[in-house]
Design an enzyme around this catalytic site. Sequence first.
Site, mmCIF file in Angstrom:
data_model
loop_
_atom_site.group_PDB
_atom_site.id
_atom_site.type_symbol
_atom_site.label_atom_id
_atom_site.label_comp_id
_atom_site.label_asym_id
_atom_site.label_seq_id
_atom_site.Cartn_x
_atom_site.Cartn_y
_atom_site.Cartn_z
ATOM 1 C CG HIS A 82 -2.048 0.844 1.088
ATOM 2 N ND1 HIS A 82 -3.164 0.407 0.716
ATOM 3 C CD2 HIS A 82 -2.404 2.188 1.166
ATOM 4 C CE1 HIS A 82 -4.180 1.213 0.421
ATOM 5 N NE2 HIS A 82 -3.721 2.286 1.159
ATOM 6 C CG ASP A 161 -10.581 3.886 6.268
ATOM 7 O OD1 ASP A 161 -9.903 4.838 6.716
ATOM 8 O OD2 ASP A 161 -10.447 3.545 5.153
ATOM 9 N NE ARG A 168 -8.201 11.077 8.469
ATOM 10 C CZ ARG A 168 -7.399 10.366 7.818
ATOM 11 N NH1 ARG A 168 -7.737 9.252 7.528
ATOM 12 N NH2 ARG A 168 -6.055 10.630 7.416
ATOM 13 C CB SER A 183 -6.787 5.664 7.612
ATOM 14 O OG SER A 183 -7.499 5.566 5.956
ATOM 15 C CE LYS A 187 -7.587 2.057 3.462
ATOM 16 N NZ LYS A 187 -7.963 3.378 3.664
#
Length: 438
Positions: A82, A161, A168, A183, A187
């Site tokens: 990620h 999230d 946000r 966040s 995931k």
Amino acid sequence: MLMQEIILKKRNGQVLATEEINFFVSGYTSGAIPDYQASALLMAIWFSQMDERETADLTRAITDSGEIIDLSAIEGVKIDKHSTGGVADTTTLITAPLVAACGGQVAKISGRGLGHTGGTVDKLESIPGLNMALTMNDFVRVVSDCGVAIVSQSPNLVPADKRLYALRDVTGTVDNVALISSSIMSKKLASGADAIVLDVKYGSGAFMQSLEEARKLAAMMAAIGERAGKPTTVLITDMNQPLGRAVGNALEVEEAIRVLRGETGGDLLTVALALAAEMLVAARLAEDLNEAEARLQAALDAGGGLRRLQCMIELLGGDPRIGDDPSLLPRAAETVPIRAAATGYVSCIDTAGIGHAAQLLGAGRATKDDAIDPAVGLKMQVRLGDSVEEGEELGRLFINRRENFERAADMVRECVAVADQPPPMSPLIHDRIRSGGG
Ligand code: URA
Ligand code: CA
């Protein structure tokens, strides 16, 4: 428990208890806690920060707000990658299939574009027919068949999230170590992989503009991975200029395909290979980074990465022939060159601004319900340190409508500073951090 007391505590710089964090996340997810109280707490967190224990608790609470994927039906070490978000960054489309071609099992949940940054889901969905909303059974099947599956987040995965992120995005609370860490890591923990490789971007196109903040973010995410028993490796990579040259969904898919075909490379390939090498080592498919890089290069040369990507595209309903002929991707009607206003060296690139220019052309969303045009965007011709002459092409817009194109061209021109001296060059990969301090 009272939400206003939790807000006051954090506003006053105190540490929240595990139960207070759970109360907030479950209450906000169920709708019992309203947006205004959640916004106030997010802003208090932004100012007061959270320590490692609080951030780990926040991550766990967000992870547990929805389903957790079970990948145990797939043999071997399942590995996920990620990035914290960048511009012209298609490393996922390059690393994931290359790792698969070397025997890895890449199971990745990707997101959509966010602000000025692109998202892998939007990019892949520019491929005609392709659908990334898979059931979990199909997700497991694609990983088993191709060694790689990249899918979009189902509504059942980390619903907290999804809600917190949207809040946000509109309350000025994106760029905070605890909030980004929780966040992203929620995931990763919910998606069931055994090992995690992260790319923390720093610079003018990243959420973290300073190297110091990027290091804090990297250390926090590695610590959360460690606490969750998932080996986590983080690279801190440069985002002071677009990583590749293409910004825009189909344009970026085309660039990634050309990298996998061996037709182009540059910084995009360098970062993609560095991440892929970490993934192979984390999956214990290579002894060390040198061996990993040699195997990845061999897979690249043999076209193995491209074949894995085509396998996945086909199983997701897309047209795999785009791998042989990228001109089958959606194409913009018109291109417009952007020319340098002065002679000198490219000394600075406002990379977020480049992302915003592409967004303005329709490559990204201005509000969350906007449709995007897969064909539009821009290609940068110059990189930091290049010498340019007045009138030389800096880049090119790819447009379908004439609306906004002059503003986008001005934005790109303003984002590229030309000076008498070349800038000092910073390294592409700044640092590497592993959970457990290894
Ligand atoms: N990407 C995410 O998924 N979450 C963030 O907070 C930032 C980038
Ligand atoms: Ca030149």
